[in-house]
Design a protein around this motif. Structure first.
Motif, short mmCIF file in Angstrom:
data_model
loop_
_atom_site.label_atom_id
_atom_site.label_comp_id
_atom_site.label_asym_id
_atom_site.label_seq_id
_atom_site.Cartn_x
_atom_site.Cartn_y
_atom_site.Cartn_z
N ILE A 110 -8.44 -6.88 13.85
CA ILE A 110 -7.38 -7.55 14.61
C ILE A 110 -6.03 -6.88 14.37
O ILE A 110 -5.29 -6.57 15.32
N ILE A 111 -5.70 -6.64 13.11
CA ILE A 111 -4.38 -6.08 12.79
C ILE A 111 -4.29 -4.61 13.19
O ILE A 111 -3.24 -4.14 13.66
N THR A 112 -5.38 -3.86 13.06
CA THR A 112 -5.36 -2.46 13.50
C THR A 112 -5.19 -2.37 15.01
O THR A 112 -4.46 -1.50 15.51
N ALA A 113 -5.84 -3.24 15.74
CA ALA A 113 -5.69 -3.25 17.20
C ALA A 113 -4.24 -3.53 17.58
O ALA A 113 -3.66 -2.87 18.46
N PHE A 114 -3.63 -4.52 16.93
CA PHE A 114 -2.22 -4.82 17.18
C PHE A 114 -1.35 -3.63 16.83
O PHE A 114 -0.44 -3.26 17.59
N ALA A 115 -1.61 -3.00 15.69
CA ALA A 115 -0.83 -1.84 15.26
C ALA A 115 -0.94 -0.70 16.27
O ALA A 115 0.06 -0.02 16.58
N ALA A 116 -2.13 -0.48 16.82
CA ALA A 116 -2.34 0.59 17.80
C ALA A 116 -1.60 0.31 19.10
O ALA A 116 -0.99 1.21 19.70
N VAL A 117 -1.63 -0.94 19.56
CA VAL A 117 -0.92 -1.31 20.80
C VAL A 117 0.58 -1.15 20.60
O VAL A 117 1.29 -0.59 21.46
N ALA B 142 3.13 0.65 9.19
CA ALA B 142 3.79 -0.55 8.67
C ALA B 142 3.01 -1.81 9.02
O ALA B 142 2.84 -2.71 8.18
N ILE B 143 2.51 -1.90 10.25
CA ILE B 143 1.75 -3.08 10.66
C ILE B 143 0.37 -3.07 10.01
O ILE B 143 -0.11 -4.11 9.53
N PHE B 144 -0.25 -1.91 9.96
CA PHE B 144 -1.58 -1.78 9.36
C PHE B 144 -1.60 -2.28 7.92
O PHE B 144 -2.57 -2.90 7.48
N ALA B 145 -0.53 -2.04 7.18
CA ALA B 145 -0.47 -2.42 5.77
C ALA B 145 -0.65 -3.91 5.56
O ALA B 145 -1.19 -4.34 4.54
N THR B 146 -0.22 -4.71 6.53
CA THR B 146 -0.32 -6.16 6.35
C THR B 146 -1.77 -6.64 6.32
O THR B 146 -2.05 -7.73 5.82
N ALA B 147 -2.70 -5.83 6.83
CA ALA B 147 -4.11 -6.23 6.81
C ALA B 147 -4.60 -6.42 5.39
O ALA B 147 -5.35 -7.37 5.10
N LEU B 148 -4.20 -5.54 4.48
CA LEU B 148 -4.65 -5.67 3.10
C LEU B 148 -4.07 -6.92 2.46
O LEU B 148 -4.75 -7.61 1.69
N TYR B 149 -2.83 -7.24 2.78
CA TYR B 149 -2.21 -8.45 2.25
C TYR B 149 -3.00 -9.69 2.70
O TYR B 149 -3.28 -10.58 1.90
N VAL B 150 -3.37 -9.72 3.97
CA VAL B 150 -4.15 -10.84 4.49
C VAL B 150 -5.47 -10.95 3.75
O VAL B 150 -5.90 -12.05 3.35
N MET B 151 -6.13 -9.83 3.54
CA MET B 151 -7.43 -9.84 2.85
C MET B 151 -7.30 -10.31 1.40
O MET B 151 -8.13 -11.08 0.92
N VAL B 152 -6.26 -9.86 0.71
CA VAL B 152 -6.05 -10.25 -0.68
C VAL B 152 -5.78 -11.75 -0.78
O VAL B 152 -6.38 -12.46 -1.60
#
Length: 265
Positions: A38-45, A64-74
């Motif tokens: 989800i976050i990678t798709a948003f980052a790509a758009v 910058a947007i992609f990085a937030t994916a790891l925060y969500v997972m943690v």
């Protein structure tokens, strides 16, 4: 800084889930694929839009947007294979986890990460946001770059990517329940590997899946099952060396034994 006490709890919980509550471990692994896709798709758009107005800056927005994916997972307790490479190796080196058990844990986590990615990517590419995705957008560019790399560069950049990822994870673990500190630890570090183009095996699942479903393999040179599996394998092995041996193994050795005492005057 001694990581042993903080990592022991995480390793014990992961081992318990894997050995005694496998369905829960599997779902947590699928959630990691869901969140990352989800976050990678948003980052790509977002990167595609920025690149159209400011060429060359799209990759920084993506990172910058992609990085937030790891925060969500943690924060939400998802199981990411590349992070578990570090946890499993640390646990095995400190004799909290058998070597074979740790390796199988990572493999199973990888497979369920992939399942989560495939399901999420398929439905995301059917959404309105992906109607305008074409072979000229930022996502396609990422895919072409990955397909053009030789095995040595995939392996080497896989090492660097997972060193960076696990720097972020270790810092987040040390932050305890301070979620602001976790966020800062991750968003200040993780963009380094995304912007530098280093290779992350689960992120590659996402990018290939989004491109395959949303654009079509026929628009890419060398987008075949064999090439995709070969690409992913070298990256995965590099990730294991970087996150597992160099981060998990080295920090297990650094934290081995009693902490040194400081003499007071």
């Amino acid at each position: 800084m001694n990581f042993d006490s903080t990592l022991a709890e995480s390793i014990g919980f992961k081992a318990y889930l894997f050995n005694n509550e496998l369905p829960k471990f599997a779902v947590r692994s699928m959630l990691a694929g869901l969140f990352l896709t989800i976050i990678t798709a948003f980052a790509a758009v977002a990167a595609t839009a920025v690149e159209a107005e400011a060429p060359g800056f799209g990759k920084f927005v993506f990172a910058a947007i992609f990085a937030t994916a790891l925060y969500v997972m943690v924060v939400l307790g998802a199981e990411l294979a590349t992070g578990n490479m570090m946890f499993a190796t640390y646990g095995s080196t400190t004799k909290r986890l058998g070597w074979l058990n740790g390796f199988v844990l990572v493999v199973v986590c990888t497979l369920f990460n992939l399942l989560g990615v495939l399901l999420t990517a398929y439905f995301i590419t059917k959404s309105t946001a992906f109607e305008a995705v074409d072979p000229e957008n930022f996502l396609a560019g990422l895919t072409n770059v990955k397909l053009a790399k030789d095995p040595w560069h995939l392996f080497l950049e896989g090492i660097f990517a997972n060193i960076v990822v696990n720097i972020g994870i270790l810092m987040a673990v040390q932050a305890g329940k301070d979620y602001t500190a976790k966020l800062l630890a991750i968003v200040l570090v993780i963009p380094a590997f995304a912007a530098m183009g280093y290779e992350h095996s689960i992120a590659s699942f996402v990018i290939f899946s989004l491109s395959g479903y949303g654009i079509g393999p026929e628009h890419f040179e060398g987008f075949t099952l064999v090439n995709g599996l070969s690409n992913w394998l070298f990256v995965w092995l590099g990730n294991y060396v970087g996150g597992g041996l160099l981060m998990g193994g080295v920090y297990a050795w650094l934290n081995k034994g009693a902490a040194p005492k400081v003499r007071s005057n």
